[in-house]
Design an enzyme around this catalytic site. Structure first.
Site, short mmCIF file in Angstrom:
data_model
loop_
_atom_site.label_atom_id
_atom_site.label_comp_id
_atom_site.label_asym_id
_atom_site.label_seq_id
_atom_site.Cartn_x
_atom_site.Cartn_y
_atom_site.Cartn_z
N HIS A 63 -5.30 9.23 0.52
CA HIS A 63 -5.20 8.38 1.71
C HIS A 63 -6.10 8.86 2.84
O HIS A 63 -5.69 9.06 3.98
CB HIS A 63 -3.74 8.30 2.20
CG HIS A 63 -3.47 7.05 2.97
ND1 HIS A 63 -3.62 6.95 4.34
CD2 HIS A 63 -3.11 5.80 2.57
CE1 HIS A 63 -3.33 5.72 4.74
NE2 HIS A 63 -3.02 5.00 3.67
N HIS B 298 4.10 -2.10 2.91
CA HIS B 298 4.14 -0.77 2.30
C HIS B 298 5.46 -0.60 1.54
O HIS B 298 6.53 -0.81 2.14
CB HIS B 298 4.01 0.31 3.39
CG HIS B 298 2.72 0.19 4.17
ND1 HIS B 298 2.56 -0.72 5.18
CD2 HIS B 298 1.53 0.84 4.03
CE1 HIS B 298 1.32 -0.62 5.66
NE2 HIS B 298 0.67 0.32 4.97
N ASP C 56 0.82 -1.21 0.00
CA ASP C 56 0.00 0.00 0.00
C ASP C 56 0.86 1.26 0.00
O ASP C 56 2.04 1.22 0.33
CB ASP C 56 -0.86 0.05 1.27
CG ASP C 56 -1.96 -1.00 1.27
OD1 ASP C 56 -2.01 -1.82 0.35
OD2 ASP C 56 -2.77 -0.98 2.21
N ASP C 57 0.21 2.38 -0.32
CA ASP C 57 0.74 3.74 -0.14
C ASP C 57 1.77 4.20 -1.18
O ASP C 57 2.25 5.31 -1.09
CB ASP C 57 1.34 3.95 1.27
CG ASP C 57 0.30 3.82 2.37
OD1 ASP C 57 -0.87 3.50 2.06
OD2 ASP C 57 0.65 4.01 3.54
N HIS D 100 -6.05 2.88 -3.74
CA HIS D 100 -5.92 3.11 -2.28
C HIS D 100 -6.34 4.54 -1.95
O HIS D 100 -5.82 5.14 -1.01
CB HIS D 100 -4.47 2.84 -1.87
CG HIS D 100 -4.26 2.64 -0.39
ND1 HIS D 100 -5.00 1.78 0.38
CD2 HIS D 100 -3.36 3.20 0.48
CE1 HIS D 100 -4.58 1.82 1.64
NE2 HIS D 100 -3.60 2.68 1.73
NI NI Z 1 -2.43 3.08 3.46
#
Ligand code: NI
Length: 225
Positions: free
Chosen positions: A105, A192, A50-51, A101
């Site tokens: 955020h 991540h 993620d991210d 995602h």
């Molecule tokens: Ni995230």
């Protein structure tokens, strides 16, 4: 009403395919009932990041995954795409799954439905513009998904069953240990791609779990293994 109906049908078809293929996602894919039967031959596991994309660490991760012939799933933040378009193209070309995602955020259940929908759609549109593929999978930040968005967004929610806490510990040994302790057939591992430690740990996890007979798949591949 129509949208709601097609979403339900879509999810049902997905569940049937998943079940027929015998692949069991231990991490939660929203809208699917918990299934415990396992008729697949090799245990599978999905690495999810993620991210990102991250200018520095995502390329390192992609290099390591390529070397090992492993595919992963990347849930990208929309606002990180600009300037990193080539990383998304590379992900697509190298067979990884690109998911949504949100754009900035945000915790989707803390903003208006309209704003939440914008966060999702803007990101999907950017992914489409860069890769030519409209994403079907979403991981909402903090795992928070307001039910009313089901009416507006027909995407599969991909949760996880192993939280490596990589962002917190930034410790390769701790990340690897969590996975080694908790992994099972169908596990969806949350990481991540924005820390050196996460990249190193992820590649170590690949080497260790492969040795144990696990196969790495993207979350959509869980349909066809
Ligand atoms: Ni995230």
């Amino acid at each position: 009403m129509e949208k709601r109906k097609s979403s339900v049908i879509f999810r049902r078809i997905f569940w049937i395919l998943l079940y027929a293929a015998g692949c069991v996602a231990a991490g939660r894919i929203e809208g699917l009932p918990a299934v415990t039967a396992d008729i697949r031959q090799a245990p599978c596991v999905a690495l999810t990041f993620d991210d990102g994309p991250d200018r520095k660490y995502t390329p390192q991760l992609l290099d390591g995954l390529k070397e090992r012939g492993v595919k992963a799933s990347f849930f990208v933040i929309g606002k990180n795409i600009s300037g990193n378009e080539e990383l998304l193209v590379r992900m697509k070309e190298e067979g990884h799954l690109i998911g949504n995602h949100t754009y900035s955020h945000v915790q989707l259940n803390k903003i208006s439905s309209e704003k939440a929908r914008e966060e999702v759609e803007k990101t999907s549109n950017e992914i489409f513009e860069v890769t030519g593929v409209y994403p079907s999978y979403i991981r909402p930040p903090f795992g928070a998904w307001p039910k009313q968005l089901d009416l507006a967004v027909t995407m599969f929610l991909v949760m996880w069953d192993i939280d490596t806490l990589d962002w917190k510990s930034k410790s390769i040994s701790s990340i690897v240990q969590i996975v080694e302790t908790e992994v099972k057939d169908g596990s969806i591992i949350l990481m991540h791609d924005e820390y050196a430690t996460s990249v190193e740990a992820a590649l170590k996890i690949v080497d260790i779990l492969r040795e144990q007979g696990f196969r790495f798949v993207t979350v959509d591949e869980m349909l066809v293994v």
